[in-house]
Design an enzyme around this catalytic site. Structure first.
Site, PDB file in Angstrom:
ATOM      1  N   LYS A  22      -0.316  -7.743   5.613  1.00  9.07           N
ATOM      2  CA  LYS A  22       1.166  -7.847   4.341  1.00  9.07           C
ATOM      3  C   LYS A  22       0.688  -5.811   4.178  1.00  9.07           C
ATOM      4  O   LYS A  22       2.599  -4.866   4.770  1.00  9.07           O
ATOM      5  CB  LYS A  22       0.819  -8.349   3.390  1.00  9.07           C
ATOM      6  CG  LYS A  22       1.656  -7.633   1.788  1.00  9.07           C
ATOM      7  CD  LYS A  22       1.459  -7.868   1.040  1.00  9.07           C
ATOM      8  CE  LYS A  22       1.163  -7.629   0.326  1.00  9.07           C
ATOM      9  NZ  LYS A  22       1.080  -5.896  -0.073  1.00  9.07           N
ATOM     10  N   ASN A  23       0.136  -4.934   5.038  1.00  8.08           N
ATOM     11  CA  ASN A  23       0.028  -3.764   4.342  1.00  8.08           C
ATOM     12  C   ASN A  23       0.684  -3.479   5.171  1.00  8.08           C
ATOM     13  O   ASN A  23       0.473  -2.065   4.699  1.00  8.08           O
ATOM     14  CB  ASN A  23      -0.950  -3.400   2.985  1.00  8.08           C
ATOM     15  CG  ASN A  23      -0.933  -4.122   1.530  1.00  8.08           C
ATOM     16  OD1 ASN A  23       0.105  -4.209   1.170  1.00  8.08           O
ATOM     17  ND2 ASN A  23      -1.849  -3.420   0.872  1.00  8.08           N
ATOM     18  N   ARG A  91       7.262  -2.439  -5.155  1.00  9.09           N
ATOM     19  CA  ARG A  91       6.587  -1.082  -5.706  1.00  9.09           C
ATOM     20  C   ARG A  91       7.292  -0.352  -3.915  1.00  9.09           C
ATOM     21  O   ARG A  91       7.994   0.633  -3.204  1.00  9.09           O
ATOM     22  CB  ARG A  91       5.286  -0.781  -5.634  1.00  9.09           C
ATOM     23  CG  ARG A  91       5.215  -0.181  -6.679  1.00  9.09           C
ATOM     24  CD  ARG A  91       3.574  -0.111  -6.477  1.00  9.09           C
ATOM     25  NE  ARG A  91       3.465   1.125  -6.450  1.00  9.09           N
ATOM     26  CZ  ARG A  91       3.899   2.741  -6.590  1.00  9.09           C
ATOM     27  NH1 ARG A  91       4.064   2.754  -7.611  1.00  9.09           N
ATOM     28  NH2 ARG A  91       3.414   3.452  -5.773  1.00  9.09           N
ATOM     29  N   CYS A 115       4.266  -1.393 -13.255  1.00  8.49           N
ATOM     30  CA  CYS A 115       3.826  -3.133 -12.181  1.00  8.49           C
ATOM     31  C   CYS A 115       2.560  -3.555 -13.370  1.00  8.49           C
ATOM     32  O   CYS A 115       2.001  -3.166 -14.820  1.00  8.49           O
ATOM     33  CB  CYS A 115       3.567  -2.840 -11.559  1.00  8.49           C
ATOM     34  SG  CYS A 115       2.072  -2.798 -10.691  1.00  8.49           S
ATOM     35  N   ARG A 120       1.857   3.286 -12.026  1.00  5.49           N
ATOM     36  CA  ARG A 120       1.676   3.388 -10.488  1.00  5.49           C
ATOM     37  C   ARG A 120       3.025   4.459 -10.190  1.00  5.49           C
ATOM     38  O   ARG A 120       3.956   4.077  -9.848  1.00  5.49           O
ATOM     39  CB  ARG A 120       2.472   2.726  -9.624  1.00  5.49           C
ATOM     40  CG  ARG A 120       0.840   1.512  -9.843  1.00  5.49           C
ATOM     41  CD  ARG A 120       0.948  -0.580  -9.137  1.00  5.49           C
ATOM     42  NE  ARG A 120       0.521   0.135  -7.509  1.00  5.49           N
ATOM     43  CZ  ARG A 120       0.269  -1.056  -6.926  1.00  5.49           C
ATOM     44  NH1 ARG A 120       0.850  -2.072  -7.600  1.00  5.49           N
ATOM     45  NH2 ARG A 120       0.418  -0.537  -5.653  1.00  5.49           N
ATOM     46  N   LEU A 124       4.021  12.144  -6.663  1.00 13.59           N
ATOM     47  CA  LEU A 124       2.936  12.770  -5.050  1.00 13.59           C
ATOM     48  C   LEU A 124       3.746  13.002  -3.634  1.00 13.59           C
ATOM     49  O   LEU A 124       4.250  13.376  -3.350  1.00 13.59           O
ATOM     50  CB  LEU A 124       1.620  11.927  -4.766  1.00 13.59           C
ATOM     51  CG  LEU A 124       0.884  12.336  -6.207  1.00 13.59           C
ATOM     52  CD1 LEU A 124      -1.434  11.360  -5.949  1.00 13.59           C
ATOM     53  CD2 LEU A 124       0.473  13.067  -6.452  1.00 13.59           C
ATOM     54  N   ASP A 303      -8.537  -3.886  -3.909  1.00 13.91           N
ATOM     55  CA  ASP A 303      -7.822  -4.730  -3.212  1.00 13.91           C
ATOM     56  C   ASP A 303      -9.228  -6.005  -2.969  1.00 13.91           C
ATOM     57  O   ASP A 303      -8.936  -7.443  -3.327  1.00 13.91           O
ATOM     58  CB  ASP A 303      -6.543  -4.770  -2.312  1.00 13.91           C
ATOM     59  CG  ASP A 303      -5.782  -4.001  -2.191  1.00 13.91           C
ATOM     60  OD1 ASP A 303      -5.264  -3.714  -3.803  1.00 13.91           O
ATOM     61  OD2 ASP A 303      -4.651  -3.712  -1.553  1.00 13.91           O
ATOM     62  N   ARG A 395       3.309 -13.795  -2.297  1.00 15.51           N
ATOM     63  CA  ARG A 395       3.927 -12.661  -1.954  1.00 15.51           C
ATOM     64  C   ARG A 395       2.554 -11.979  -0.944  1.00 15.51           C
ATOM     65  O   ARG A 395       3.123 -10.946   0.326  1.00 15.51           O
ATOM     66  CB  ARG A 395       3.251 -11.217  -3.143  1.00 15.51           C
ATOM     67  CG  ARG A 395       4.488 -11.577  -4.268  1.00 15.51           C
ATOM     68  CD  ARG A 395       4.312 -10.211  -4.905  1.00 15.51           C
ATOM     69  NE  ARG A 395       4.340  -9.301  -4.335  1.00 15.51           N
ATOM     70  CZ  ARG A 395       3.957  -7.742  -4.873  1.00 15.51           C
ATOM     71  NH1 ARG A 395       3.385  -8.145  -6.236  1.00 15.51           N
ATOM     72  NH2 ARG A 395       3.876  -6.732  -4.552  1.00 15.51           N
TER      73      ARG A 395
HETATM   74  C1  UD1 Z   1      -1.510   0.891  -1.162  1.00 14.81           C
HETATM   75  C2  UD1 Z   1      -1.414  -0.742  -1.418  1.00 14.81           C
HETATM   76  C3  UD1 Z   1      -1.764  -1.552  -2.809  1.00 14.81           C
HETATM   77  C4  UD1 Z   1      -3.469  -0.738  -2.687  1.00 14.81           C
HETATM   78  C5  UD1 Z   1      -3.600   0.595  -2.811  1.00 14.81           C
HETATM   79  C6  UD1 Z   1      -4.286   1.515  -3.165  1.00 14.81           C
HETATM   80  C7  UD1 Z   1       0.968  -1.799   0.227  1.00 14.81           C
HETATM   81  C8  UD1 Z   1       1.993  -2.279  -0.109  1.00 14.81           C
HETATM   82  N1  UD1 Z   1      -0.301  -1.558  -0.922  1.00 14.81           N
HETATM   83  O1  UD1 Z   1      -1.089   0.810  -2.505  1.00 14.81           O
HETATM   84  O2  UD1 Z   1      -2.450  -3.256  -2.063  1.00 14.81           O
HETATM   85  O3  UD1 Z   1      -4.166  -1.054  -3.785  1.00 14.81           O
HETATM   86  O4  UD1 Z   1      -3.062   0.824  -2.020  1.00 14.81           O
HETATM   87  O5  UD1 Z   1      -5.462   0.980  -1.950  1.00 14.81           O
HETATM   88  O6  UD1 Z   1       0.043  -1.047   0.770  1.00 14.81           O
HETATM   89  N2  UD1 Z   1      -0.565   7.329  -7.391  1.00 14.81           N
HETATM   90  C9  UD1 Z   1       0.014   8.633  -8.597  1.00 14.81           C
HETATM   91  N3  UD1 Z   1       1.090   9.123  -7.381  1.00 14.81           N
HETATM   92  C10 UD1 Z   1       1.886   8.484  -6.219  1.00 14.81           C
HETATM   93  C11 UD1 Z   1       1.145   7.725  -5.676  1.00 14.81           C
HETATM   94  C12 UD1 Z   1      -0.131   6.987  -6.188  1.00 14.81           C
HETATM   95  O7  UD1 Z   1      -0.717   8.668  -9.516  1.00 14.81           O
HETATM   96  O8  UD1 Z   1       2.875   9.502  -6.443  1.00 14.81           O
HETATM   97  C13 UD1 Z   1      -1.283   7.231  -8.301  1.00 14.81           C
HETATM   98  C14 UD1 Z   1      -1.445   5.137  -8.705  1.00 14.81           C
HETATM   99  O9  UD1 Z   1      -0.986   5.448  -9.321  1.00 14.81           O
HETATM  100  C15 UD1 Z   1      -3.549   4.795  -7.913  1.00 14.81           C
HETATM  101  C16 UD1 Z   1      -3.686   5.978  -6.811  1.00 14.81           C
HETATM  102  O10 UD1 Z   1      -2.752   6.719  -6.895  1.00 14.81           O
HETATM  103  O11 UD1 Z   1      -3.442   4.673  -9.442  1.00 14.81           O
HETATM  104  C17 UD1 Z   1      -3.426   4.688  -5.544  1.00 14.81           C
HETATM  105  O12 UD1 Z   1      -2.010   4.588  -5.045  1.00 14.81           O
HETATM  106  P1  UD1 Z   1      -1.276   4.711  -3.360  1.00 14.81           P
HETATM  107  O13 UD1 Z   1      -2.956   5.016  -2.761  1.00 14.81           O
HETATM  108  O14 UD1 Z   1      -0.215   5.270  -3.678  1.00 14.81           O
HETATM  109  O15 UD1 Z   1      -1.450   2.879  -4.214  1.00 14.81           O
HETATM  110  P2  UD1 Z   1       0.346   2.513  -2.697  1.00 14.81           P
HETATM  111  O16 UD1 Z   1       0.455   3.104  -2.176  1.00 14.81           O
HETATM  112  O17 UD1 Z   1       0.698   1.829  -4.356  1.00 14.81           O
END
Ligand code: UD1
Length: 416
Positions: A22-23, A91, A115, A120, A124, A303, A395
């Protein structure tokens, strides 16, 4: 709304096949926006998030068909707005930001909001795109982005964000000049997206490491591509065998991407072996508690945190789980306690003391991986467990009850 009814205590035995990731599929589908000619994607899992993404692609001007596990997608006329109705349910919708800015110089994408597993934010993503020449305003719940032609830049992420790295890979592929991403996410799904983009004519190198180089090109074309298998679904099956005291043969298992999990499972006393095309997993004797800390890849994946917690609930002795990625990812703890688990939570650390057995009860799923841990605990528990709100599970897990039934689980879906 559906629930799952599980009669626990049956050791799972047999062969189980892992679906497409999925990811990996979500960002790759978003990247279809960038291709001028048709794309054919194989091994796409039939999941609610995938259907949501196809709806979003349609609104953005990319038509698609989804048959069996194959998506055919073709851009017709791009439009810049991703509406709140879709973004709020998923998201990952924010991943259209990079492609829209690169192609149209304009994007209106609803802000994803909070969420169940934490705030989240997407700061960044935006900061990095600003380095390439984009400007953003936040108005009425929407991110309004605009730019002239995006320009290559040297970007060091504050944190190796998965989605942020993916948005930047897509934006930089069509930017002017070279982009270098440092402290980039090393998750295999990020590498799968980069490999897909390269198959469409992009020039990306270093994917899978923390420094990625992207040489911008003037256009991308369609291609045929097979999405990687889902390492988190595979990891969930790696827990399903020992938690029920059974033995599973896992096919299409991306074993080399599961090092951190396999290391911890072996430390717990689980027997895991790769054997050619398959991975065999079983419980050999008693399990023991271990200490786990979630980290960006190649560390232990957040995860898989809820699922290994379910396994630790029935191991001997104590273990701990520290969650370092998401601030609120322990919603499953109280539900596992309802099944008889002994877990104490303090800040971001859970201390799990194994109990001789779990006992079935009605429980409620709060997010995708929490749901998986409740299903695993239900498979191990004595008596009947009802997992409510399983739309979360739908999902991320393709045909979960069919796959588990085929290896002996007594599990069925019923209306709530
Ligand atoms: C993706 C995965 C999710 C997994 C996560 C971490 C998908 C669709 N989802 O989520 O299943 O749990 O990676 O392996 O691929 N953060 C910020 N600012 C930002 C972006 C992120 O503060 O702009 C923080 C987030 O709140 C979180 C951490 O960074 O605490 C990691 O987030 P991120 O690696 O971006 O996860 P996702 O891409 O949302």
């Amino acid at each position: 709304m559906d629930k799952l009814i599980i009669e626990g205590g049956v050791p799972l035995r047999g062969r189980i096949r892992v679906s497409g990731s999925k990811n990996a599929a979500l960002p790759i589908l978003m990247a279809c926006l960038l291709a001028e000619t048709p794309v054919r994607l194989a091994n796409v899992p039939r999941l609610r998030d995938i259907r949501t993404t196809l709806k979003l692609l349609n609104i953005l001007g990319c038509e698609s068909e989804f048959e069996e596990n194959v998506v055919r997608a073709q851009v017709v006329l791009l439009k810049p707005e991703a509406p709140y109705d879709l973004v709020k349910t998923m998201r990952a919708s924010v991943l259209c930001l990079g492609p829209l800015l690169a192609l149209l110089g304009e994007a209106r994408v609803a802000l994803p909001g909070g969420c169940a597993i934490g705030a989240r934010p997407v700061d960044l993503h935006l900061k990095a795109l600003e380095r390439m020449g984009a400007a953003f305003e936040l108005t009425s719940g929407y991110i309004l982005g605009h730019c002239k032609k995006l320009k290559g830049a040297h970007i060091t992420f504050d944190f190796p964000t998965v989605g942020g790295t993916e948005n930047l890979l897509m934006a930089a592929s069509l930017a002017e000049g070279e982009t270098v991403l440092e402290n980039a996410a090393r998750e295999p799904e990020v590498a799968d997206l980069a490999n897909f983009l390269n198959a469409c004519g992009a020039k990306i190198s270093g994917q899978g490491t923390s420094v990625i180089h992207i040489q911008g090109v003037s256009s991308l074309h369609g291609c045929e591509y097979r999405v990687m298998p889902d390492r988190i679904e595979a990891g969930t099956f790696l827990v399903a065998a020992p938690i029920t005291g059974g033995e599973l043969e896992i096919l299409d298992c991306p074993f080399q991407e599961l090092d951190a999990l396999v290391y911890k499972l072996r430390e717990m006393g689980v027997w895991v072996q790769e054997d050619g095309e398959r991975v065999i997993v079983r419980r050999d004797g008693e399990l023991t508690g271990v200490d786990v800390t979630t980290q960006p890849h190649p560390g232990f994946p957040t995860d898989m945190q809820a699922q290994i917690m379910a396994l630790m609930c029935v191991a001997k002795g104590a273990g701990s789980i520290q969650e370092k990625i998401f601030e609120n990812r322990f919603m499953h703890v109280l539900e596992l306690v309802r099944l008889g688990a002994n877990i104490k939570l303090k800040d971001r650390t859970a201390v799990v003391r194994g109990v001789p057995k779990l006992v079935g009860a009605p429980v409620m799923a709060s997010d995708l991986r929490a749901s998986a841990s409740l299903v695993l605990a239900g498979l191990a528990a004595e008596g009947t467990t009802e997992v409510q709100r399983i739309y979360h599970l739908d999902r991320g897990y393709e045909n979960i009850e069919a796959k588990l039934s085929a290896v002996g689980a007594r599990i069925r879906r019923a209306p709530e």
